[in-house]
Write an enzyme that holds these catalytic residues in place. Structure first.
Site, PDB file in Angstrom:
ATOM      1  CE1 TYR A  50      43.682  51.132  42.773  1.00 26.40           C
ATOM      2  CE2 TYR A  50      45.961  50.580  42.291  1.00 26.40           C
ATOM      3  CZ  TYR A  50      44.637  50.202  42.422  1.00 26.40           C
ATOM      4  OH  TYR A  50      44.276  48.901  42.176  1.00 26.40           O
ATOM      5  CE  LYS A  64      44.980  50.857  38.785  1.00 20.66           C
ATOM      6  NZ  LYS A  64      44.608  49.520  39.257  1.00 20.66           N
ATOM      7  NE  ARG A 112      43.676  52.859  34.715  1.00 20.34           N
ATOM      8  CZ  ARG A 112      44.256  51.654  34.753  1.00 20.34           C
ATOM      9  NH1 ARG A 112      43.705  50.623  34.119  1.00 20.34           N
ATOM     10  NH2 ARG A 112      45.400  51.481  35.397  1.00 20.34           N
ATOM     11  CG  LEU A 132      40.686  49.187  35.871  1.00 19.77           C
ATOM     12  CD1 LEU A 132      40.078  50.474  36.409  1.00 19.77           C
ATOM     13  CD2 LEU A 132      41.998  48.887  36.590  1.00 19.77           C
ATOM     14  CG  HIS A 158      29.844  60.130  55.595  1.00 20.15           C
ATOM     15  ND1 HIS A 158      30.071  60.177  56.952  1.00 20.15           N
ATOM     16  CD2 HIS A 158      29.876  58.818  55.266  1.00 20.15           C
ATOM     17  CE1 HIS A 158      30.224  58.960  57.416  1.00 20.15           C
ATOM     18  NE2 HIS A 158      30.115  58.111  56.412  1.00 20.15           N
ATOM     19  CD  GLU A 216      38.312  43.888  37.034  1.00 21.61           C
ATOM     20  OE1 GLU A 216      39.237  44.260  36.302  1.00 21.61           O
ATOM     21  OE2 GLU A 216      37.585  44.674  37.677  1.00 21.61           O
ATOM     22  NE  ARG A 276      35.036  58.919  59.486  1.00 19.40           N
ATOM     23  CZ  ARG A 276      33.749  58.581  59.545  1.00 19.40           C
ATOM     24  NH1 ARG A 276      32.901  59.317  60.255  1.00 19.40           N
ATOM     25  NH2 ARG A 276      33.301  57.508  58.921  1.00 19.40           N
TER      26      ARG A 276
HETATM   27  N1  PDD Z   1      45.915  46.502  39.343  1.00 20.83           N
HETATM   28  N2  PDD Z   1      41.660  44.933  37.167  1.00 20.83           N
HETATM   29  C1  PDD Z   1      41.906  45.298  38.436  1.00 20.83           C
HETATM   30  C2  PDD Z   1      40.853  45.104  39.466  1.00 20.83           C
HETATM   31  C3  PDD Z   1      43.148  45.870  38.765  1.00 20.83           C
HETATM   32  O1  PDD Z   1      43.380  46.252  40.044  1.00 20.83           O
HETATM   33  C4  PDD Z   1      44.126  46.027  37.764  1.00 20.83           C
HETATM   34  C5  PDD Z   1      45.462  46.628  38.062  1.00 20.83           C
HETATM   35  C6  PDD Z   1      43.824  45.617  36.459  1.00 20.83           C
HETATM   36  C7  PDD Z   1      44.798  45.765  35.332  1.00 20.83           C
HETATM   37  O2  PDD Z   1      44.991  47.116  34.989  1.00 20.83           O
HETATM   38  P1  PDD Z   1      46.358  47.638  34.340  1.00 20.83           P
HETATM   39  O3  PDD Z   1      46.601  46.778  33.151  1.00 20.83           O
HETATM   40  O4  PDD Z   1      46.083  49.037  33.971  1.00 20.83           O
HETATM   41  O5  PDD Z   1      47.437  47.492  35.383  1.00 20.83           O
HETATM   42  C8  PDD Z   1      42.573  45.087  36.197  1.00 20.83           C
HETATM   43  C9  PDD Z   1      47.124  47.172  39.779  1.00 20.83           C
HETATM   44  C10 PDD Z   1      48.328  46.721  39.037  1.00 20.83           C
HETATM   45  C11 PDD Z   1      47.243  47.063  41.291  1.00 20.83           C
HETATM   46  O6  PDD Z   1      46.203  47.182  41.928  1.00 20.83           O
HETATM   47  O7  PDD Z   1      48.332  46.906  41.812  1.00 20.83           O
END
Ligand code: PDD
Length: 287
Positions: free
Chosen positions: A33, A149, A52, A207, A102, A182, A100
């Site tokens: 996402y 992501k 990304r 990330l 895997h 993070e 479904r």
């Molecule tokens: N989250 N680290 C994680 C684990 C994240 O889920 C996100 C973003 C970031 C920051 O990434 P960016 O600057 O590209 O938004 C870092 C989004 C906003 C969410 O899950 O809603």
């Protein structure tokens, strides 16, 4: 006015927008996402979000759901149809719908694509930034490909809820060596005693946030020194400032860590300045 969502080729009323029960996003969290900020009717840093998205899909061997150049058209359309002036666009791409199993479905199965938009309250967000948030630390318990992501966010969900229950706004994951990786949905930063901006390198363990990259570019241009290195929670508690970055929170000051105040307990000057200048230095796509 009712909300509209884009689901696999159709614009649907939000209430009727749904995915199939065999959708692999639903069955296996087998997808990725992006979240993109909309400010003053402009989408921020779309090029980097699409870069990304492509990378995340490539790492999981999922096809792009459509030609890249078409995606911003849908993003803009969904912003317009929902009359979003300030808000967020969410998009999920996953391995598609298939009984479904895997194993990957056959190559002929089309990836799913869902794009939604929602309003955010900018005044409330600014109020929160003016106060700053608290964070709590939690043990890192995610897989080692957090650079992707992925929509598989269970540890992040649990950590964020734990933060809320502790009266904090975010949870910072701590790796086995005691370093902050993070936040549950943000990147983590500190400003050291001598004014250096410190954030963990994005090569592994985090990330590579689009906001993080934008802040690095912006801060370098403003003459700040930046060090991409890991820091501990103790170093963060003793720092001059701490803050988090994400598309959903821009630059958000952290004023408390595990109950201990950071500096004087008020948002720091650097984070406040970076937050104020963020919009001007972002790439903008008008809607
Ligand atoms: N989250 N680290 C994680 C684990 C994240 O889920 C996100 C973003 C970031 C920051 O990434 P960016 O600057 O590209 O938004 C870092 C989004 C906003 C969410 O899950 O809603």
């Amino acid at each position: 006015m009712s909300r509209i969502a884009y689901v696999n080729g159709q614009y649907l009323p939000h209430l009727d927008a749904s995915v199939h029960i065999e959708d692999r996003g639903f069955q296996f969290a087998d997808g990725v996402y992006e979240v993109c900020e909309v400010r003053h009717l402009q989408l921020l840093d779309v090029t980097r979000h699409l870069d990304r998205l492509e990378r995340s899909l490539r790492e999981l061997a999922i096809q792009m759901p459509m030609e890249r150049r078409c995606i911003p058209l849908i993003m803009r359309e969904i912003v317009t149809r929902n009359r979003v002036i300030n808000g967020l666009v969410y998009m999920q791409a996953n391995r598609g719908v298939y009984p479904r199993n895997h194993l990957f479905p056959p190559k002929s199965v089309k990836p799913s694509l869902v794009i939604t938009a929602k309003h955010t309250n900018r005044a409330a967000a600014e109020e929160m930034a003016a106060c700053g948030i608290g964070v709590i630390s939690v043990p890192e318990n995610r897989w080692d490909r957090v650079d992707i992501k992925s929509v598989s966010l269970l540890p992040n969900v649990l950590a964020k809820q734990k933060a809320l229950e502790a009266g904090a706004g975010e949870a910072w994951f701590i790796d086995v060596d005691g370093f902050v990786t993070e936040g549950s949905s943000t990147n983590a930063w500190i400003v050291s005693k001598d004014g250096v901006l410190v954030t963990r390198p994005a090569e592994s363990g985090i990330l590579r946030g689009i906001t993080r990259t934008r802040v690095i570019d912006m801060a370098a241009g403003m003459g700040y020194s930046i060090e991409e290195r890991a820091f501990t929670i103790e170093e963060a508690k003793a720092a001059r400032e701490a803050f988090v970055t994400a598309a959903s929170s821009v630059v958000l000051p952290v004023v408390e860590i595990d109950g201990a105040t950071v500096a004087n307990g008020h948002p720091g000057e650097t984070a406040t300045r970076l937050r104020a200048l963020f919009f001007d230095s972002s790439e903008k796509l008008p809607c």
